[in-house]
Scaffold this active site. Structure first.
Site, PDB file in Angstrom:
ATOM      1  N   PRO A  83       0.816  -1.210   0.000  1.00 39.72           N
ATOM      2  CA  PRO A  83       0.000   0.000   0.000  1.00 39.72           C
ATOM      3  C   PRO A  83       0.852   1.264   0.000  1.00 39.72           C
ATOM      4  CG  PRO A  83       0.113  -0.916   2.216  1.00 39.72           C
ATOM      5  CD  PRO A  83       0.855  -1.877   1.317  1.00 39.72           C
ATOM      6  N   CYS A 101       1.903  29.054 -16.619  1.00 39.76           N
ATOM      7  CA  CYS A 101       1.351  29.459 -17.917  1.00 39.76           C
ATOM      8  C   CYS A 101       0.823  28.264 -18.697  1.00 39.76           C
ATOM      9  CB  CYS A 101       2.410  30.192 -18.706  1.00 39.76           C
ATOM     10  SG  CYS A 101       2.897  31.673 -17.855  1.00 39.76           S
TER      11      CYS A 101
HETATM   12  N1  LLP Z   1       2.813  -1.542  -6.079  1.00 37.58           N
HETATM   13  C1  LLP Z   1       3.046  -1.281  -7.377  1.00 37.58           C
HETATM   14  C2  LLP Z   1       3.729  -2.282  -8.179  1.00 37.58           C
HETATM   15  C3  LLP Z   1       2.610  -0.064  -7.934  1.00 37.58           C
HETATM   16  O1  LLP Z   1       2.833   0.173  -9.229  1.00 37.58           O
HETATM   17  C4  LLP Z   1       1.946   0.885  -7.130  1.00 37.58           C
HETATM   18  C5  LLP Z   1       1.498   2.170  -7.679  1.00 37.58           C
HETATM   19  C6  LLP Z   1       1.746   0.580  -5.767  1.00 37.58           C
HETATM   20  C7  LLP Z   1       2.190  -0.647  -5.281  1.00 37.58           C
HETATM   21  C8  LLP Z   1       1.071   1.526  -4.820  1.00 37.58           C
HETATM   22  O2  LLP Z   1      -0.221   1.815  -5.192  1.00 37.58           O
HETATM   23  P1  LLP Z   1      -1.149   2.624  -4.188  1.00 37.58           P
HETATM   24  O3  LLP Z   1      -1.362   1.766  -2.965  1.00 37.58           O
HETATM   25  O4  LLP Z   1      -0.455   3.886  -3.842  1.00 37.58           O
HETATM   26  O5  LLP Z   1      -2.385   2.859  -4.939  1.00 37.58           O
HETATM   27  N2  LLP Z   1       0.448   8.901  -9.490  1.00 37.58           N
HETATM   28  C9  LLP Z   1      -0.838   8.234  -9.424  1.00 37.58           C
HETATM   29  C10 LLP Z   1      -0.726   6.859  -8.818  1.00 37.58           C
HETATM   30  C11 LLP Z   1       0.236   5.949  -9.550  1.00 37.58           C
HETATM   31  C12 LLP Z   1       0.348   4.586  -8.889  1.00 37.58           C
HETATM   32  C13 LLP Z   1       1.421   3.769  -9.513  1.00 37.58           C
HETATM   33  N3  LLP Z   1       1.688   2.507  -8.891  1.00 37.58           N
HETATM   34  C14 LLP Z   1      -1.815   9.126  -8.661  1.00 37.58           C
HETATM   35  O6  LLP Z   1      -1.452  10.219  -8.260  1.00 37.58           O
HETATM   36  O7  LLP Z   1      -2.979   8.763  -8.513  1.00 37.58           O
END
Ligand code: LLP
Length: 438
Positions: free
Chosen positions: A299, A368
């Protein structure tokens, strides 16, 4: 187009909105985070300013530990990409967390923050021989392998170093995470993981190659999932493969279900960690009993998003015939999620006025670009000089900030039950051209 969606006018009652956010509350008309006044923070450190709550981080991490406690072997590997500040990592490392990394940069951040190498899982689609060498030298816990060619490369590099590389294969389960297409990763047309159809063949190859310890199976289907069903579907697909592997004499030690559980930004209703655990635990307990399989989770957002706010000051109020613009000192450079994903994030006053009428504002930065907005059609009572807090910005906030328009990146502050300290200095003008020459 990311910014073409029409938003309904968003009215939030700040006090009832923050009631759902642990360690954020109003006291005597001022917003507090982890018992520190945001008025004090903006006066002492200036704005824009990223502010984190140590106790919210710890509580969010602990929710995973407690909810999955019925399993005897669980490793919560915080996804470093969501917020990689050293103080955030150190806080979680001290609490016992492992880490999910996607680059050598993240590896060294974790080590610098005091994280244990053996609790690191290394995901990512483009690992090079140098990356693999560095990670093997550091003694990481597991590579999450994303391609058949990567299995071969890790075996070659490990053989050359005379080491054994612990690996899990990341299988793309081809389930629809029903989230924003940019953050959905588990469909067969995504670039991530080894396709479900090739899974068995990939394991057989891995079994046959030298210097590999085949310890796990991994998937990650996307981010900001509010519904549990896609996780259950992915788990079912993983179980099918685990059963087949067992019949072929391939015994694994852990299953990694990735990250992705969503948070409330405005009015979403994501499942709680406890509900998420309850939905998965019967099957996970069965896997533990049958195969002795442990669990890894990765997470990110669910731990860091609502442990942070971005404070920003209203610099200019610009009513026009069609739209009213509140121009603030944060922008898409400091927080790109609204511009990039059209994400709607809550914007609340640090000190709500009693004497100012509510108007519908587009809260925008001074960059901008017309895509430079932080919130559209917000009902707010604003005056120039007000401080606003954008909540949910502890994840994918500072880490995605840039220097676009030559804007120094903000400072980061860690609050801990009434105390506050700088955990990253505001960038200076000199920082903007560090390493450049004329
Ligand atoms: N594990 C892997 C292999 C991942 O690619 C990711 C996120 C996570 C764990 C963690 O996911 P989470 O629990 O945070 O959802 N920049 C985007 C989110 C990109 C997530 C990429 N991978 C945003 O601001 O929504």
């Amino acid at each position: 187009m990311a910014n073409s969606t029409q938003h309904p006018i968003l009215t939030l009652d700040p006090k009832s909105f923050v009631a759902d956010l642990p360690f954020i509350h109003y006291q005597d008309g001022t917003l507090f985070i982890d018992n520190v006044s945001t008025k004090t923070l903006s006066e002492v450190y200036g704005t824009p300013l990223y502010v984190y709550s140590k106790n919210a981080l710890l509580a969010n991490y602990q929710a995973y530990v407690d909810s999955f406690a019925p399993l005897s072997d669980v490793q919560i590997c915080y996804a470093v990409k969501s917020n990689s500040n050293l103080a955030v990592l150190a806080t979680l490392a001290t609490a016992g967390a492992g880490f999910d990394i996607v680059s050598v940069g993240e590896l060294f951040r974790v080590l610098k923050a005091g994280g244990q190498a053996s609790k690191i899982v290394y995901s990512g689609v483009g690992k090079t021989a140098d990356d693999i060498t560095t990670a093997l030298d550091a003694g990481i816990g597991c590579f999450n392998v994303e391609a058949i060619s990567e299995i071969e490369l890790i075996s070659q590099v490990a053989s050359k170093l005379n080491k054994v590389a612990p690996i899990a294969l990341r299988i793309n389960p081809d389930v629809d995470a029903k989230t924003h297409p940019y953050i959905s990763t588990g469909l067969k047309d995504n670039k991530f993981g080894i396709s479900h159809d090739q899974a068995i063949q990939a394991y057989q190859l891995a079994k046959s190659l030298p210097n590999l310890d085949l310890i796990g199976i991994d998937c990650h289907i996307g981010s900001q999932l509010t519904d549990i069903q896609p996780f259950v579907d992915a788990l079912d697909k993983m179980i099918e493969i685990i059963d087949q592997l067992y019949r072929l004499g391939i015994n694994l030690r852990h299953l990694d279900l990735g990250g992705g559980l969503g948070v409330r930004y405005v009015d979403e209703n994501p499942a709680s960690v406890q509900t998420f655990a309850n939905a998965l635990l019967p099957k996970l307990l069965d896997l533990q009993k049958k195969y002795g399989l442990g669990l890894h989770l990765e997470p990110g957002r669910n731990i860091s998003a609502n442990a942070g706010v971005l404070l920003t000051k209203v610099d200019v109020l610009k009513p026009t015939e069609h739209k009213n613009f509140a121009i603030v000192d944060a922008s898409m450079s400091e927080l790109i999620r609204p511009a990039l994903y059209d994400s709607v994030m809550a914007i609340i006053p640090a000190q709500p006025h009693q004497d100012t009428p509510f108007t519908t504002w587009n809260v925008v930065g001074a960059v901008c670009e017309s895509s430079d907005f932080l919130g559209k059609d917000r009902q707010l009572a604003l005056k120039v000089g007000d401080t606003l807090a954008i909540t949910g910005t502890g994840a994918y906030g500072f880490v995605m900030a840039s220097n676009y328009n030559s804007r120094p990146r903000p400072a980061e502050i860690m609050c801990d039950d009434g105390t506050h300290r700088v955990v990253r200095e505001r960038e200076s003008l000199d920082d903007l051209w560090r390493g450049e020459c004329i």
